[in-house]
Design a protein around this motif. Structure first.
Motif, PDB file in Angstrom:
ATOM      1  N   PRO A  70      20.729  24.335  58.644  1.00 38.65           N
ATOM      2  CA  PRO A  70      19.425  23.677  58.782  1.00 38.65           C
ATOM      3  C   PRO A  70      18.692  24.099  60.054  1.00 38.65           C
ATOM      4  CG  PRO A  70      21.084  22.253  59.665  1.00 38.65           C
ATOM      5  CD  PRO A  70      21.791  23.540  59.278  1.00 38.65           C
ATOM      6  N   GLU A  71      19.177  25.145  60.716  1.00 44.94           N
ATOM      7  CA  GLU A  71      18.616  25.513  62.015  1.00 44.94           C
ATOM      8  C   GLU A  71      17.210  26.094  61.885  1.00 44.94           C
ATOM      9  OE1 GLU A  71      20.058  24.754  64.849  1.00 44.94           O
ATOM     10  OE2 GLU A  71      21.750  23.910  63.735  1.00 44.94           O
ATOM     11  N   MET A  72      16.411  25.900  62.937  1.00 49.13           N
ATOM     12  CA  MET A  72      15.060  26.452  62.971  1.00 49.13           C
ATOM     13  C   MET A  72      15.113  27.982  62.925  1.00 49.13           C
ATOM     14  SD  MET A  72      12.634  24.489  65.682  1.00 49.13           S
ATOM     15  CE  MET A  72      12.203  22.761  65.565  1.00 49.13           C
ATOM     16  N   PRO A  73      14.111  28.615  62.330  1.00 47.17           N
ATOM     17  CA  PRO A  73      14.069  30.077  62.291  1.00 47.17           C
ATOM     18  C   PRO A  73      13.700  30.697  63.631  1.00 47.17           C
ATOM     19  CG  PRO A  73      12.105  29.169  61.274  1.00 47.17           C
ATOM     20  CD  PRO A  73      13.006  28.004  61.568  1.00 47.17           C
ATOM     21  N   VAL A  74      13.361  29.857  64.604  1.00 47.33           N
ATOM     22  CA  VAL A  74      13.029  30.338  65.948  1.00 47.33           C
ATOM     23  C   VAL A  74      13.808  29.506  66.960  1.00 47.33           C
ATOM     24  CG1 VAL A  74      11.033  28.807  66.127  1.00 47.33           C
ATOM     25  CG2 VAL A  74      11.135  30.835  67.574  1.00 47.33           C
ATOM     26  N   GLN A  75      14.318  30.170  68.000  1.00 49.58           N
ATOM     27  CA  GLN A  75      15.093  29.482  69.037  1.00 49.58           C
ATOM     28  C   GLN A  75      14.137  28.818  70.023  1.00 49.58           C
ATOM     29  OE1 GLN A  75      18.035  31.910  71.198  1.00 49.58           O
ATOM     30  NE2 GLN A  75      17.172  31.098  73.094  1.00 49.58           N
ATOM     31  N   VAL A  76      14.283  27.503  70.188  1.00 51.90           N
ATOM     32  CA  VAL A  76      13.409  26.755  71.087  1.00 51.90           C
ATOM     33  C   VAL A  76      14.244  26.102  72.176  1.00 51.90           C
ATOM     34  CG1 VAL A  76      11.638  24.993  71.293  1.00 51.90           C
ATOM     35  CG2 VAL A  76      11.852  26.282  69.161  1.00 51.90           C
ATOM     36  N   ASP A  77      14.081  26.571  73.411  1.00 49.76           N
ATOM     37  CA  ASP A  77      14.766  25.985  74.555  1.00 49.76           C
ATOM     38  C   ASP A  77      13.800  25.074  75.308  1.00 49.76           C
ATOM     39  OD1 ASP A  77      16.847  27.549  73.767  1.00 49.76           O
ATOM     40  OD2 ASP A  77      16.924  28.814  75.555  1.00 49.76           O
ATOM     41  N   ILE A  78      14.337  23.998  75.846  1.00 49.72           N
ATOM     42  CA  ILE A  78      13.538  23.017  76.588  1.00 49.72           C
ATOM     43  C   ILE A  78      13.961  23.033  78.057  1.00 49.72           C
ATOM     44  CG2 ILE A  78      12.973  20.580  76.879  1.00 49.72           C
ATOM     45  CD1 ILE A  78      11.849  21.665  74.315  1.00 49.72           C
ATOM     46  N   ALA A  79      13.009  23.269  78.950  1.00 47.01           N
ATOM     47  CA  ALA A  79      13.253  23.140  80.388  1.00 47.01           C
ATOM     48  C   ALA A  79      12.466  21.940  80.881  1.00 47.01           C
ATOM     49  CB  ALA A  79      12.821  24.411  81.121  1.00 47.01           C
ATOM     50  N   CYS A  80      13.141  20.979  81.477  1.00 46.85           N
ATOM     51  CA  CYS A  80      12.435  19.780  81.923  1.00 46.85           C
ATOM     52  C   CYS A  80      12.795  19.453  83.368  1.00 46.85           C
ATOM     53  CB  CYS A  80      12.729  18.592  81.004  1.00 46.85           C
ATOM     54  SG  CYS A  80      14.445  18.135  80.889  1.00 46.85           S
ATOM     55  N   GLY A  81      11.774  19.084  84.136  1.00 48.40           N
ATOM     56  CA  GLY A  81      12.013  18.636  85.499  1.00 48.40           C
ATOM     57  C   GLY A  81      12.875  17.394  85.471  1.00 48.40           C
ATOM     58  N   LEU A  82      13.824  17.303  86.371  1.00 49.51           N
ATOM     59  CA  LEU A  82      14.762  16.173  86.362  1.00 49.51           C
ATOM     60  C   LEU A  82      14.023  14.836  86.320  1.00 49.51           C
ATOM     61  CD1 LEU A  82      17.480  17.301  88.925  1.00 49.51           C
ATOM     62  CD2 LEU A  82      17.823  16.822  86.491  1.00 49.51           C
ATOM     63  N   PRO A 235       8.453  16.600  75.182  1.00 47.81           N
ATOM     64  CA  PRO A 235       9.298  17.595  74.510  1.00 47.81           C
ATOM     65  C   PRO A 235       9.470  17.325  73.016  1.00 47.81           C
ATOM     66  CG  PRO A 235      10.300  16.907  76.576  1.00 47.81           C
ATOM     67  CD  PRO A 235       9.164  15.963  76.308  1.00 47.81           C
ATOM     68  N   LEU A 236       9.527  16.057  72.660  1.00 46.56           N
ATOM     69  CA  LEU A 236       9.718  15.693  71.253  1.00 46.56           C
ATOM     70  C   LEU A 236       8.457  15.985  70.439  1.00 46.56           C
ATOM     71  CD1 LEU A 236      11.635  12.320  71.750  1.00 46.56           C
ATOM     72  CD2 LEU A 236      12.480  14.679  71.848  1.00 46.56           C
ATOM     73  N   TYR A 237       7.313  15.749  71.052  1.00 46.43           N
ATOM     74  CA  TYR A 237       6.030  16.075  70.408  1.00 46.43           C
ATOM     75  C   TYR A 237       5.977  17.575  70.115  1.00 46.43           C
ATOM     76  CZ  TYR A 237       0.909  16.423  69.861  1.00 46.43           C
ATOM     77  OH  TYR A 237      -0.370  16.659  69.385  1.00 46.43           O
ATOM     78  N   ALA A 238       6.318  18.385  71.126  1.00 49.33           N
ATOM     79  CA  ALA A 238       6.241  19.844  70.970  1.00 49.33           C
ATOM     80  C   ALA A 238       7.236  20.347  69.938  1.00 49.33           C
ATOM     81  CB  ALA A 238       6.488  20.514  72.321  1.00 49.33           C
ATOM     82  N   LEU A 239       8.442  19.828  69.951  1.00 52.55           N
ATOM     83  CA  LEU A 239       9.443  20.240  68.961  1.00 52.55           C
ATOM     84  C   LEU A 239       8.994  19.886  67.546  1.00 52.55           C
ATOM     85  CD1 LEU A 239      12.734  19.232  70.817  1.00 52.55           C
ATOM     86  CD2 LEU A 239      12.178  21.539  69.996  1.00 52.55           C
ATOM     87  N   SER A 240       8.388  18.731  67.391  1.00 51.45           N
ATOM     88  CA  SER A 240       7.893  18.321  66.073  1.00 51.45           C
ATOM     89  C   SER A 240       6.793  19.262  65.591  1.00 51.45           C
ATOM     90  CB  SER A 240       7.361  16.880  66.131  1.00 51.45           C
ATOM     91  OG  SER A 240       8.375  15.986  66.495  1.00 51.45           O
ATOM     92  N   ALA A 241       5.906  19.662  66.517  1.00 51.80           N
ATOM     93  CA  ALA A 241       4.836  20.580  66.154  1.00 51.80           C
ATOM     94  C   ALA A 241       5.395  21.934  65.723  1.00 51.80           C
ATOM     95  CB  ALA A 241       3.879  20.757  67.345  1.00 51.80           C
ATOM     96  N   ILE A 242       6.403  22.412  66.426  1.00 52.29           N
ATOM     97  CA  ILE A 242       7.028  23.692  66.080  1.00 52.29           C
ATOM     98  C   ILE A 242       7.731  23.608  64.735  1.00 52.29           C
ATOM     99  CG2 ILE A 242       8.832  25.336  66.752  1.00 52.29           C
ATOM    100  CD1 ILE A 242       8.084  24.742  69.675  1.00 52.29           C
ATOM    101  N   SER A 243       8.414  22.509  64.510  1.00 50.25           N
ATOM    102  CA  SER A 243       9.098  22.308  63.221  1.00 50.25           C
ATOM    103  C   SER A 243       8.085  22.319  62.077  1.00 50.25           C
ATOM    104  CB  SER A 243       9.865  20.977  63.226  1.00 50.25           C
ATOM    105  OG  SER A 243      10.423  20.716  61.969  1.00 50.25           O
ATOM    106  N   TYR A 244       6.955  21.648  62.284  1.00 50.56           N
ATOM    107  CA  TYR A 244       5.907  21.614  61.258  1.00 50.56           C
ATOM    108  C   TYR A 244       5.389  23.010  60.970  1.00 50.56           C
ATOM    109  CZ  TYR A 244       1.504  20.507  58.925  1.00 50.56           C
ATOM    110  OH  TYR A 244       0.475  20.468  58.023  1.00 50.56           O
ATOM    111  N   GLU A 245       5.198  23.806  62.017  1.00 51.88           N
ATOM    112  CA  GLU A 245       4.631  25.141  61.849  1.00 51.88           C
ATOM    113  C   GLU A 245       5.615  26.127  61.246  1.00 51.88           C
ATOM    114  OE1 GLU A 245       1.895  27.941  61.625  1.00 51.88           O
ATOM    115  OE2 GLU A 245       1.432  25.963  62.451  1.00 51.88           O
ATOM    116  N   PHE A 246       6.883  26.043  61.624  1.00 55.18           N
ATOM    117  CA  PHE A 246       7.851  27.067  61.230  1.00 55.18           C
ATOM    118  C   PHE A 246       8.727  26.668  60.035  1.00 55.18           C
ATOM    119  CE2 PHE A 246       6.680  28.512  65.368  1.00 55.18           C
ATOM    120  CZ  PHE A 246       6.863  29.886  65.365  1.00 55.18           C
ATOM    121  N   GLU A 247       8.813  25.380  59.766  1.00 55.90           N
ATOM    122  CA  GLU A 247       9.742  24.957  58.702  1.00 55.90           C
ATOM    123  C   GLU A 247       8.982  24.357  57.512  1.00 55.90           C
ATOM    124  OE1 GLU A 247      13.859  23.908  60.818  1.00 55.90           O
ATOM    125  OE2 GLU A 247      12.332  22.420  61.254  1.00 55.90           O
TER     126      GLU A 247
END
Length: 247
Positions: A70-82, A235-247
């Motif tokens: 079920p993995e995304m077709p694109v690798q998405v890494d998240i970098a977040c300030g502590l 980060p969750l907003y952005a991941l959801s947008a990517i999932s919508y676009e790519f999946e």
């Protein structure tokens, strides 16, 4: 079926011995018996297996069935300030459910949290465990790696490893002529990019100095709408947008 990530490998008879916490969960928590089936993930492939025997260890054997990834077709890494409190754990859990590939905390200029190196290792281990549990629950075949916090300078050096890098900058959200994130993602999709790094600040956001350094290193801003989102929400907003676009 219950899903377990294991480091062991199958032998020539297509059998595998599960040990540790996973074995205890199968036998003591789930109280499963020989003949029942579980999903065993080895090197990001999910095998449907039958339990052969149970004791302190659990022996399973492949049935010949494999569960589609079920993995995304694109690798998405998240970098977040502590961030403060347990927000990093929240991002790890929900980010994993939404398809995140890796979580990279970094010591941002506006981070209030001061990372304790002595206690930090245990905190990373706990956050990694949360990511694994979320991967099992959401039927992933990949457990996102949770890195130890890095410096901003180290973060900058990572940018060249990605096809696209986006930063969430609240100043961009205030602009009338901001470019919609969805429009930028369409270009990423058209270019058949394989890796994306999304960078988010802590509660106070990305500083002007950090934003300028990231943009000079090749990053782009991403607009996540006209509203200012919390550090753990963006980060969750952005991941959801990517999932919508790519999946």
């Amino acid at each position: 079926m219950q899903r377990y990530f294991v480091n062991e490998t199958f032998n020539t008879e297509k059998e595998l011995v599960i040990t540790g916490d996973s074995a205890r969960h199968i036998s003591k928590v789930m109280r499963m018996e020989a003949g029942e089936k579980v999903i065993v993930v080895v090197e990001e492939i999910a095998y449907i297996c039958e339990i052969i025997s149970l004791s302190d260890e659990v022996v399973v054997k492949q049935t010949g069935e494999i569960v589609p990834s079920p993995e995304m077709p694109v690798q998405v890494d998240i970098a977040c300030g502590l961030p403060k409190g347990d927000k990093l754990e929240f991002i790890a859990q929900k980010g994993t459910e939404l398809g995140m590939h890796r979580l990279i905390p970094f010591k941002a200029e506006r981070s209030i949290v001061k990372w304790d190196e002595k206690k930090g290792e245990k905190k990373t281990e706990r956050t990694q465990k949360i990511a694994q549990e979320a991967a099992e629950q959401s039927h992933r075949t990949h457990v996102p790696e949770v890195s130890n916090p890095i410096t901003f300078k180290q973060l900058l050096s990572l940018l060249e490893n990605y096809d696209h890098v986006f930063i969430a900058d609240e100043e961009d959200a205030k602009q009338d002529n901001r470019t919609r994130f969805a429009d930028k993602l369409k270009k990423v999709y058209d270019n058949k990019s394989k890796s994306i790094l999304l960078i988010f600040g802590p509660e106070g956001g990305i500083s002007r100095t950090e934003a300028e350094s990231l943009l000079n290193a090749g990053a782009e801003t991403m607009s996540l709408g006209p509203r200012i989102l919390r550090a753990e929400t963006a980060p969750l907003y952005a991941l959801s947008a990517i999932s919508y676009e790519f999946e």
